[in-house]
Each structure stands twice: as C-alpha cells, then as structure tokens.
Design an enzyme around this catalytic site. Sequence first.
Site, PDB file in Angstrom:
ATOM      1  N   LYS A   1       0.854  -1.190   0.000  1.00 25.42           N
ATOM      2  CA  LYS A   1       0.000   0.000   0.000  1.00 25.42           C
ATOM      3  C   LYS A   1       0.892   1.242   0.000  1.00 25.42           C
ATOM      4  CE  LYS A   1      -4.395   0.773   2.314  1.00 25.42           C
ATOM      5  NZ  LYS A   1      -5.100   0.612   3.582  1.00 25.42           N
TER       6      LYS A   1
HETATM    7  O1  G3P Z   1      -7.855   1.359   5.379  1.00 26.22           O
HETATM    8  C1  G3P Z   1      -8.183   2.637   4.971  1.00 26.22           C
HETATM    9  C2  G3P Z   1      -9.583   3.098   5.278  1.00 26.22           C
HETATM   10  O2  G3P Z   1     -10.507   2.089   5.049  1.00 26.22           O
HETATM   11  C3  G3P Z   1      -9.733   3.829   6.570  1.00 26.22           C
HETATM   12  O3  G3P Z   1     -11.062   4.006   6.952  1.00 26.22           O
HETATM   13  O4  G3P Z   1     -12.776   4.658   8.612  1.00 26.22           O
HETATM   14  O5  G3P Z   1     -10.366   5.316   8.980  1.00 26.22           O
HETATM   15  O6  G3P Z   1     -11.734   6.406   7.224  1.00 26.22           O
HETATM   16  P1  G3P Z   1     -11.515   5.170   8.006  1.00 26.22           P
END
Ligand code: G3P
Length: 215
Positions: free
Chosen positions: A83
């Site tokens: 990533k």
């Molecule tokens: O893994 C990246 C992403 O899915 C993060 O999600 O909920 O922290 O915006 P969030």
Amino acid sequence: MQLFLDTASVNEIRTMWEVGILDGVTTNPTLVAKEGRRFEELLREICALGVPSVSAEVVATDTEGMLSEGRRLREIHPAIYVKVPMTPAGLRATRTLAKEGTRVNMTLVFSANQALLAAKVGAAYVSPFIGRLDDQGQDGMNLVRDIVTIYRNYRFPTRVLVASVRHPVHVLDAAKAGADIATMPFAVMEKLAQHPLTDLGLARFLKDWEKVPKG
Ligand code: G3P
C-alpha cells in the site's frame, strides 16, 4: 464483488475467513498500531491463514524509502499487496514497484484525477476513501462512480477498492456502482448477513416446529 476486512486483528480475520465470505484484508498504520504487535510478525500470521490478498502500507514518504519498504514487504508472503500513498513520491514508487511485478494498492485517494494517475503508473488497486469524503460533506460514492467510468472508458486493469466504508449502504452502493472490492470493518461485514425479519422468521419456524408430532 470481493469483500475485504479493513483490520489488522487476526481474530477478526480468522472468524470471517472461516465463515468463507472473505476475499482479502487491508491494513493501515492506524489499524496495525491498535494491535500492539510487531508489523512483520502480524503480517505473517494474517497471511498464514490463507487469505489471498493482504495490503500492507509503507510509512516512508520519499520514493527511495517507499521502494525499500515495499520490496521488503512483498518478500514476506506472495499474498502481500504493498500500500503506497497517493503523493508524487508514491506515484514514482508505484511505477517502479509495478514494473518489478509488485502489486500496489494506491491509498488515500480522494479524487478521480488521482485515481487516473494511479492507473497510469500501474497500481493493482486504487483505494478511494469514501467515508472520509462523506465526513467533509462530499458524496464519496460519486467518486467511486467516476473512477469506475474512467477505468471502463480506457480499459485500465486497476481494480477499484472502496475504502473507508462505514455502514452496509456503502457496500450496497459500491456494488451497484460496479466497484471491484469493498473493504470494511468487522462490524459492517457482520451486519451484511443480518436482518430482523430473518431472526423473526427463524424464531417462528422453530416455535411452530415444536407443534409437529415427534417420534
Ligand atoms: O484502510 C483505509 C480506510 O478504510 C480507513 O477508513 O474509517 O479510517 O476512514 P476510516
């Protein structure tokens, strides 16, 4: 559409893997920090479960650092996707890693033009963060629709991985938009299987079954 868990918890991953609905896992530095464990050891344990796609993020911000971390991460297990953040340095690193055969998940994508660039440098996945756009008052799902349209227009092989999913409607809308993958927290994946009418219907069937003569 493939369903991924957005977690670094081995217990959560094992649970959904055993149910048989899990296609992959995405981690990020925040999720890894929550586990309080060494990164590589955690990745090895996740990959050992047999999950075919496991995204692991670099934390370097310069191209050389990203390349060195990415090369090290991909050696951990064949299931690893590296990533890389959507920055100029990240684009350069992705181009090189992709040429070397490493599958890159370009993350922190918030615009369709960023997604276009991710495809041009050969990313395997592009990760639009829809919940964080919603938080800003923008419609995150519009971004997903735009990316799907652009990738179809030019037949880019990069797969659209919808990230920052917060609830089951995000998953539903991502599927309707033609996204390839949605990654979600464990609680959201659990909810995909649930419906109060299913529970009520089952309770009624079991109650009526008591009236059937036995023996
Ligand atoms: O893994 C990246 C992403 O899915 C993060 O999600 O909920 O922290 O915006 P969030």
